[in-house]
Design a protein around this motif. Structure first.
Motif, PDB file in Angstrom:
ATOM      1  N   LEU A   1       0.828  -1.202   0.000  1.00 22.38           N
ATOM      2  CA  LEU A   1       0.000   0.000   0.000  1.00 22.38           C
ATOM      3  C   LEU A   1       0.866   1.257   0.000  1.00 22.38           C
ATOM      4  CD1 LEU A   1      -2.742   1.384   0.147  1.00 22.38           C
ATOM      5  CD2 LEU A   1      -2.665   1.119   2.654  1.00 22.38           C
ATOM      6  N   ARG A   2       1.870   1.271   0.890  1.00 21.38           N
ATOM      7  CA  ARG A   2       2.747   2.436   0.952  1.00 21.38           C
ATOM      8  C   ARG A   2       3.599   2.559  -0.303  1.00 21.38           C
ATOM      9  NH1 ARG A   2       5.500   1.850   6.743  1.00 21.38           N
ATOM     10  NH2 ARG A   2       6.899   3.407   5.844  1.00 21.38           N
ATOM     11  N   LEU A   3       3.996   1.433  -0.868  1.00 24.98           N
ATOM     12  CA  LEU A   3       4.751   1.456  -2.115  1.00 24.98           C
ATOM     13  C   LEU A   3       3.929   2.094  -3.226  1.00 24.98           C
ATOM     14  CD1 LEU A   3       7.305   0.531  -3.663  1.00 24.98           C
ATOM     15  CD2 LEU A   3       6.125  -1.617  -4.136  1.00 24.98           C
ATOM     16  N   THR A   4       2.671   1.708  -3.295  1.00 21.63           N
ATOM     17  CA  THR A   4       1.769   2.269  -4.309  1.00 21.63           C
ATOM     18  C   THR A   4       1.524   3.753  -4.073  1.00 21.63           C
ATOM     19  OG1 THR A   4       0.681   0.118  -4.507  1.00 21.63           O
ATOM     20  CG2 THR A   4      -0.481   2.030  -5.395  1.00 21.63           C
ATOM     21  N   LEU A   5       1.277   4.118  -2.813  1.00 23.39           N
ATOM     22  CA  LEU A   5       1.025   5.517  -2.470  1.00 23.39           C
ATOM     23  C   LEU A   5       2.239   6.384  -2.778  1.00 23.39           C
ATOM     24  CD1 LEU A   5      -0.655   7.761  -1.127  1.00 23.39           C
ATOM     25  CD2 LEU A   5       0.276   7.004   1.080  1.00 23.39           C
ATOM     26  N   GLY A   6       3.406   5.957  -2.320  1.00 25.85           N
ATOM     27  CA  GLY A   6       4.622   6.738  -2.549  1.00 25.85           C
ATOM     28  C   GLY A   6       4.970   6.840  -4.020  1.00 25.85           C
ATOM     29  N   GLY A   7       4.838   5.726  -4.745  1.00 26.95           N
ATOM     30  CA  GLY A   7       5.103   5.746  -6.178  1.00 26.95           C
ATOM     31  C   GLY A   7       4.155   6.680  -6.911  1.00 26.95           C
ATOM     32  N   GLY A   8       2.887   6.697  -6.471  1.00 27.40           N
ATOM     33  CA  GLY A   8       1.911   7.601  -7.078  1.00 27.40           C
ATOM     34  C   GLY A   8       2.260   9.063  -6.856  1.00 27.40           C
ATOM     35  N   ILE A   9       2.761   9.382  -5.655  1.00 25.64           N
ATOM     36  CA  ILE A   9       3.163  10.769  -5.360  1.00 25.64           C
ATOM     37  C   ILE A   9       4.332  11.182  -6.247  1.00 25.64           C
ATOM     38  CG2 ILE A   9       4.143  12.281  -3.595  1.00 25.64           C
ATOM     39  CD1 ILE A   9       2.589  10.641  -1.506  1.00 25.64           C
ATOM     40  N   ILE A  10       5.297  10.275  -6.419  1.00 24.25           N
ATOM     41  CA  ILE A  10       6.450  10.586  -7.266  1.00 24.25           C
ATOM     42  C   ILE A  10       6.006  10.795  -8.717  1.00 24.25           C
ATOM     43  CG2 ILE A  10       8.625   9.685  -8.185  1.00 24.25           C
ATOM     44  CD1 ILE A  10       8.994   8.231  -5.504  1.00 24.25           C
ATOM     45  N   MET A  11       5.118   9.940  -9.207  1.00 24.02           N
ATOM     46  CA  MET A  11       4.614  10.113 -10.570  1.00 24.02           C
ATOM     47  C   MET A  11       3.849  11.426 -10.705  1.00 24.02           C
ATOM     48  SD  MET A  11       5.781   7.667 -12.303  1.00 24.02           S
ATOM     49  CE  MET A  11       4.863   8.064 -13.797  1.00 24.02           C
ATOM     50  N   ALA A  12       3.117  11.817  -9.648  1.00 27.99           N
ATOM     51  CA  ALA A  12       2.409  13.099  -9.676  1.00 27.99           C
ATOM     52  C   ALA A  12       3.387  14.257  -9.785  1.00 27.99           C
ATOM     53  CB  ALA A  12       1.561  13.242  -8.406  1.00 27.99           C
ATOM     54  N   ALA A  13       4.525  14.135  -9.097  1.00 26.32           N
ATOM     55  CA  ALA A  13       5.547  15.173  -9.189  1.00 26.32           C
ATOM     56  C   ALA A  13       6.067  15.304 -10.623  1.00 26.32           C
ATOM     57  CB  ALA A  13       6.705  14.859  -8.239  1.00 26.32           C
ATOM     58  N   LEU A  14       6.245  14.164 -11.295  1.00 26.33           N
ATOM     59  CA  LEU A  14       6.681  14.194 -12.698  1.00 26.33           C
ATOM     60  C   LEU A  14       5.650  14.881 -13.585  1.00 26.33           C
ATOM     61  CD1 LEU A  14       8.241  10.676 -13.402  1.00 26.33           C
ATOM     62  CD2 LEU A  14       9.355  12.885 -13.715  1.00 26.33           C
ATOM     63  N   VAL A  15       4.393  14.519 -13.396  1.00 26.50           N
ATOM     64  CA  VAL A  15       3.324  15.089 -14.219  1.00 26.50           C
ATOM     65  C   VAL A  15       3.202  16.591 -13.981  1.00 26.50           C
ATOM     66  CG1 VAL A  15       0.838  15.107 -14.624  1.00 26.50           C
ATOM     67  CG2 VAL A  15       2.045  12.931 -14.347  1.00 26.50           C
ATOM     68  N   ILE A  16       3.226  16.994 -12.716  1.00 25.15           N
ATOM     69  CA  ILE A  16       3.122  18.417 -12.390  1.00 25.15           C
ATOM     70  C   ILE A  16       4.274  19.192 -13.008  1.00 25.15           C
ATOM     71  CG2 ILE A  16       3.301  20.082 -10.488  1.00 25.15           C
ATOM     72  CD1 ILE A  16       1.741  18.044  -8.771  1.00 25.15           C
ATOM     73  N   ASN A  17       5.476  18.641 -12.903  1.00 25.75           N
ATOM     74  CA  ASN A  17       6.635  19.322 -13.472  1.00 25.75           C
ATOM     75  C   ASN A  17       6.501  19.476 -14.984  1.00 25.75           C
ATOM     76  OD1 ASN A  17       9.614  20.228 -13.156  1.00 25.75           O
ATOM     77  ND2 ASN A  17       9.679  18.689 -14.760  1.00 25.75           N
ATOM     78  N   GLU A  18       6.141  18.391 -15.649  1.00 21.11           N
ATOM     79  CA  GLU A  18       6.079  18.407 -17.107  1.00 21.11           C
ATOM     80  C   GLU A  18       4.929  19.259 -17.629  1.00 21.11           C
ATOM     81  OE1 GLU A  18       8.084  17.066 -19.551  1.00 21.11           O
ATOM     82  OE2 GLU A  18       9.448  16.798 -17.874  1.00 21.11           O
ATOM     83  N   LYS A  19       3.754  19.175 -17.001  1.00 19.33           N
ATOM     84  CA  LYS A  19       2.564  19.838 -17.543  1.00 19.33           C
ATOM     85  C   LYS A  19       2.374  21.276 -17.060  1.00 19.33           C
ATOM     86  CE  LYS A  19      -0.245  15.764 -18.536  1.00 19.33           C
ATOM     87  NZ  LYS A  19      -0.219  16.023 -19.984  1.00 19.33           N
TER      88      LYS A  19
END
Length: 284
Positions: free
Chosen positions: A260-278
């Protein structure tokens, strides 16, 4: 970002391979020297000295000495104090170092890149914030030294290639490894007790893989990828390796992890990528 993603998948195996087969079993100085020597051999045939003036060659060697030579010296020793997940946890500061070092060199503070890096750190901590053993202070300090070396090399290489974009990167990257090799040779000669050499085919196989593939191809692909993205994306990508590394550790070596924490943390990191790019990237 393709180069960075591909290298992340490649490097996801390195943490566990070192932690399971080399740490505490093979002299870390020998591991560092062997890995860098093999990586150097990969790029020596492509080296074109005619493309370089001595000033640029020395800069590339210095970057390699720091990003790879010194970083490995610290990194391999951290496994003597920390478990694989703990080493992964303590790398969460790397993206922050990337953004702050770049801002310091440019003489400004980029809040957008800083926030992207900070979000990536939050995601990584969400994955691996748990109990830490007694050697955590020493281990933490060693990993931070490795993080600073790795972050410095990325930023300096990116800036150097931006100034000299006429260079064909694979034809000059051998200088990067030569600089790292010089550091590795000095460290091995000064600090190694010449004991704990590899004793099994598996250990030799791991070293060969880490040298030729993870280091030889991996560092070229990562640094080339660093020249093709902005600093915010580069910073965030440094932490995408954490969920990837833990996932490999769990799936192959059956180590416990909180999915669960792996999924949550990975999702936050991916959100950081999306926010940066978009969003952040549009306002630079």
């Amino acid at each position: 970002m393709t180069y960075l993603l591909a290298t992340t998948l490649l490097w996801a195996f390195s943490f566990s391979l070192i932690g399971v087969y080399l740490a505490g079993q093979v002299d870390p100085w020998f591991s560092v020297l062997t890995r860098i020597a093999l990586a150097t051999l990969v790029f020596l045939p492509f080296l074109r000295i005619s493309q370089l003036n001595p000033h640029i060659a020395l800069k590339l060697m210095a970057i390699g000495a720091v990003q790879l030579g010194l970083m490995y010296a610290f990194y391999y020793h951290s496994f003597l104090y920390l478990s694989v997940p703990e080493v992964l946890l303590f790398t969460v500061m790397t993206p922050l170092y990337v953004t702050l070092l770049n801002d310091a060199l440019e003489g400004r503070f980029n809040r957008g890149f800083f926030m992207a890096a900070l979000l990536a750190i939050i995601g990584a901590v969400a994955i691996r914030y748990d109990g830490i053993n007694q050697g955590f202070i020493v281990g933490f300090a060693i990993v931070q030294a490795a993080n600073l070396c790795f972050a410095s090399g990325q930023v300096l290489y990116k800036r150097l290639m931006a100034k000299h974009d006429h260079l064909t990167q694979h034809q000059v990257f051998g200088c990067f490894f030569i600089g790292a090799l010089i550091v590795a040779l000095i460290c091995y000669g000064v600090f190694s007790d010449y004991s704990q050499l590899p004793t099994t085919p598996t250990q030799w196989g791991v070293l060969i893989y880490l040298g030729l593939i993870a280091s030889g191809l991996g560092y070229f692909a990562w640094n080339k990828g660093a020249t093709q993205v902005n600093v915010g994306t580069l910073a965030v990508m440094n932490n995408l390796l954490i969920p990837a590394g833990i996932l490999v550790n769990v799936l192959i070596w059956n180590r416990d992890a909180d999915i669960l924490r792996l999924t949550l943390g990975g999702g936050i990191i991916m959100a950081a990528l999306v926010i940066n790019e978009k969003y952040i990237n549009k306002h630079q």
